[in-house]
Design an enzyme around this catalytic site. Structure first.
Site, PDB file in Angstrom:
ATOM      1  N   THR A 215       0.858  -1.182   0.000  1.00 40.85           N
ATOM      2  CA  THR A 215       0.000   0.000   0.000  1.00 40.85           C
ATOM      3  C   THR A 215       0.897   1.236   0.000  1.00 40.85           C
ATOM      4  O   THR A 215       1.842   1.320   0.786  1.00 40.85           O
ATOM      5  CB  THR A 215      -0.901  -0.007   1.245  1.00 40.85           C
ATOM      6  OG1 THR A 215      -1.769  -1.142   1.169  1.00 40.85           O
ATOM      7  CG2 THR A 215      -1.754   1.255   1.310  1.00 40.85           C
ATOM      8  N   LEU A 216       0.618   2.153  -0.911  1.00 47.50           N
ATOM      9  CA  LEU A 216       1.410   3.386  -0.985  1.00 47.50           C
ATOM     10  C   LEU A 216       0.588   4.528  -0.397  1.00 47.50           C
ATOM     11  O   LEU A 216      -0.592   4.676  -0.718  1.00 47.50           O
ATOM     12  CB  LEU A 216       1.757   3.701  -2.447  1.00 47.50           C
ATOM     13  CG  LEU A 216       2.540   2.616  -3.202  1.00 47.50           C
ATOM     14  CD1 LEU A 216       2.664   3.000  -4.674  1.00 47.50           C
ATOM     15  CD2 LEU A 216       3.920   2.415  -2.593  1.00 47.50           C
ATOM     16  N   GLU A 217       1.207   5.310   0.469  1.00 45.09           N
ATOM     17  CA  GLU A 217       0.514   6.475   1.053  1.00 45.09           C
ATOM     18  C   GLU A 217       0.919   7.678   0.219  1.00 45.09           C
ATOM     19  O   GLU A 217       1.983   8.245   0.418  1.00 45.09           O
ATOM     20  CB  GLU A 217       0.935   6.651   2.512  1.00 45.09           C
ATOM     21  CG  GLU A 217       0.677   5.434   3.380  1.00 45.09           C
ATOM     22  CD  GLU A 217       1.948   4.840   3.958  1.00 45.09           C
ATOM     23  OE1 GLU A 217       2.992   5.495   3.948  1.00 45.09           O
ATOM     24  OE2 GLU A 217       1.898   3.687   4.408  1.00 45.09           O
TER      25      GLU A 217
ATOM     26  N   GLN B  62      10.758   2.899  -5.615  1.00 43.53           N
ATOM     27  CA  GLN B  62      11.807   1.893  -5.732  1.00 43.53           C
ATOM     28  C   GLN B  62      11.889   1.097  -4.437  1.00 43.53           C
ATOM     29  O   GLN B  62      11.614   1.628  -3.361  1.00 43.53           O
ATOM     30  CB  GLN B  62      13.139   2.532  -6.084  1.00 43.53           C
ATOM     31  CG  GLN B  62      13.487   3.744  -5.250  1.00 43.53           C
ATOM     32  CD  GLN B  62      14.579   4.591  -5.886  1.00 43.53           C
ATOM     33  OE1 GLN B  62      15.412   4.073  -6.616  1.00 43.53           O
ATOM     34  NE2 GLN B  62      14.577   5.881  -5.596  1.00 43.53           N
TER      35      GLN B  62
END
Lengths: 441, 214
Positions: free
Chosen positions: B140-142, B161
């Protein structure tokens, strides 16, 4: 006649409103994102057809205002166009249920690839509805037939050769293992394509002596109630009832047989899990045989096509149970069902088994070797939560087939579920939570 | 020790016999994701975005027992097809995902770091960047836009990355550590750990013993 012309004007206006509503709805539906590529084909078709309907109705106004046609001719003429409006509604309904929030995205690509490998130049729309029913139906061919000789015939050029609408139950859409049932539905398409009915039905005879006995019993009962019965008519009616069941049941059983050849044990596991959940084991319907008969055929096939005694012990135990259960004679719920069951005996089941081989090529068959390989190579990946991979690194790999994914999934579910839970670390996490609540941490 | 791109490539292309010991980053679409002489692998933006509905949520209270349920109820899940985009406005915060599924063996940990190309335009990719050994799932990217101009986010673009580091294993650390985000298949939120709530209760009980609940 004047009153009818006024009604015709109203009819045309109302139909134009309905067609405009379809065009509007198509614009709204178009803004969504669809998991199945076939949805776009359907939308383009609906948009094109609805616009043409609008144009045609406009032209009908001019015809209605002149006198050359009488009321009946006018009605027939307008009806040729307006009868197509409900069809466009139905098509929008298919598309509506195929958006990404309702259809399992992970299923689309492998299923599409699979269907195209069996029936080239086909396209799919995976749609989920709030009903407990799986189905696959080709809508391109019926649409071409329906629209042939109508002004909308040219719209059919926008459709692919075959457009399969795959319906899955909305509440089960995330249950990938149960989707193994789709092999049975693919079996229906192949049953029709290879005209198996013509090969099978002449060889499955309705047992005349049983019909005679039943007619005797029925006419005896009627004699007491209503006077002398027309025995010939009664016999005809009984034969018709039994024959229609046999025809429908043979189609269902053949689809099971084809499905077993396509998906192997995965269809059996999915079917028995789904059927046992809500169906009486001995209760069939006019269209579907009793689950016990279906299980019996599938078990016969599995025992011949797969080395059942060498499978994982959990699978052996499950199959042994089903083998015993399916061998028990069926006590049908109606006399017609019982006669149909008597006619579809072991010999008939073997015929169905053999005929299914003509519908599935060797390359398409899910063999025992593949099941072994999937259980040995693919299942351990799933236990460790490693996906099968669509294309491998840099697109160099060969995509894993849907049949392999679902079979390996069932293998994990039935044989390695504990290992899966451990690798998911649910056990450890739940334990930590419990300890925390107990004050251990 | 941070792994070089060459070492990562080696691990990916020659997987360990035991699936549990494999490093998996899938799908890797092109070789450019592993540039020679670098020490990371590029990961791409996935297709799903999880946006909290501001009109419905009055607060975020991580200690609230209904926090996760509220977020689940009042969210807008957006799916963006490849080729389409998601516009992230200044000050907006969304949860995104990596296109890749990651599986780390027990001896590797990872750090998700934004790419400077995006960072210079004001895009922050991840703040909680650590990924522990044995993790499986999408990341999950915030994502937030701290710049002043809206940014178009295209699924499929290399947006972050992944640095991989070897974990110094001891005999005890071989047992997997429980992770609440294990096997996530879409951007996910959760409550703070139940232990944290217990500790607050414990402090409260010690500071105000007379208020202690029976």
């Amino acid at each position: 006649m004047d009153s009818y012309r006024r009604i015709v004007a109203l009819k045309i206006q109302s139909a134009q409103d309905r067609a405009s509503a379809i065009v509007e709805e198509k614009r709204r539906v178009e803004n969504k994102v669809y998991a199945s590529p076939g949805s776009q084909h359907v939308l383009t078709f609906v948009g094109d057809a609805a616009t043409k309907v609008q144009g045609l109705l406009e032209a009908e106004k001019a015809v209605a205002n002149t006198d050359p046609l009488d009321a009946s001719e006018l009605e027939t003429r307008i009806q040729r166009t307006t009868k197509l409006i409900p069809v466009l509604h139905m098509l929008l309904g298919f598309v509506e249920g195929s958006d990404v929030h309702r259809s399992p995205g992970q299923l689309i690509q492998p299923l599409r690839r699979y269907v195209r490998s069996i029936i080239p130049a086909s396209e799919i729309v995976v749609s989920s509805k709030a009903e407990l029913n799986y189905s696959i139906q080709d809508i391109a061919e019926p649409l071409r037939k329906l629209f042939s000789d109508t002004p909308l015939q040219s719209s059919c050029g926008l459709l692919p050769d075959r457009l399969f609408v795959v319906n899955i139950p909305a509440v089960e859409s995330g249950q990938i293992l149960i989707h193994g049932v789709l092999a049975h539905e693919l079996g229906h398409a192949l049953y029709k394509k290879h005209a198996l009915a013509g090969k099978l039905l002449p060889n499955i005879k309705v047992k005349e002596d049983l019909i005679k006995n039943l007619v005797k019993v029925m006419s005896g009962a009627r004699q007491q109630q209503q006077g002398p019965p027309p025995e010939l008519r009664l016999r005809e009616w009984v034969t018709e009832q039994v024959a229609s069941r046999i025809t429908a049941w043979v189609m269902e059983l053949s689809s099971d047989a084809i499905g077993i050849r396509l998906f192997g044990p995965a269809l059996f596991f999915a079917a028995v899990h789904l059927m046992t959940a809500f169906k009486h084991i001995d209760q069939g319907s006019t269209t579907h045989p009793a689950p016990r008969l279906r299980a019996k055929l599938m078990m016969r096939m599995l025992k011949q096509l797969y080395p059942v005694d060498k499978l994982h012990e959990n699978l052996q135990a499950l199959l042994r149970d089903w083998d015993e259960v399916s061998a028990v004679p069926i006590v049908a719920r109606s006399m017609f069902d019982q006669l149909a069951i008597e006619s579809i005996d072991d010999k008939a089941l073997d015929l169905i088994f053999q005929a299914s081989a003509t519908a599935v090529s060797e390359a398409q068959s899910y063999t025992a070797l593949r099941f072994d390989r999937d259980a040995a190579e693919l299942a351990p990946l799933f236990v460790n939560h490693i996906p099968p991979g669509e294309t491998g690194h840099y697109g160099r790999g060969v995509p894993v087939e849907l049949a392999s994914i679902i079979n390996a999934g069932w293998h994990v579910y039935l044989c390695d579920f504990e290992a899966l839970e451990i690798s998911e670390m649910k056990t450890a996490w739940e334990e930590a939570r419990r300890d925390s609540k107990r004050g251990k941490n | 020790m941070i792994l070089s791109a060459e070492r990562i490539r080696e691990l990916l292309e020659h997987p360990a016999a035991d699936p549990a010991d494999r490093l998996v980053i899938s799908p890797l679409l092109e070789e450019r994701q592993l540039k020679p002489t670098t020490a990371s692998v590029d990961v791409r933006l996935g297709q799903r975005f999880h946006v909290p509905l501001r009109a419905k949520l009055s607060q975020l209270n991580l200690l609230s027992l209904t926090h996760q349920a509220d977020l689940f109820k009042y969210k807008d899940d957006t799916f963006v097809p490849i080729g389409d985009y998601f516009v992230l406005h200044p000050g907006q915060f969304v949860l995104g995902e990596t296109l890749e599924w990651i599986h780390l063996p027990k001896n590797l940990a990872a750090f998700v770091i934004g790419k400077s190309t995006w960072g210079r335009d004001g895009l922050i990719i991840a703040t909680a960047i650590g990924v522990h050994p044995n993790f499986s799932g999408i990341l999950t990217l915030e994502i937030s836009n701290v710049g002043e101009i809206p940014i178009y986010l295209y699924p499929g673009l290399a947006i972050a990355q992944l640095f991989l580091a070897v974990v110094d294993l001891t005999a005890e650390s071989v047992t997997p550590v429980p992770s609440a985000f294990q096997v996530q298949t879409s951007p996910r939120t959760r409550n703070v750990e139940i232990e944290d709530r217990d500790i607050i209760q414990l402090f409260r009980d010690r500071l105000f013993p007379d208020l202690k609940q029976s």
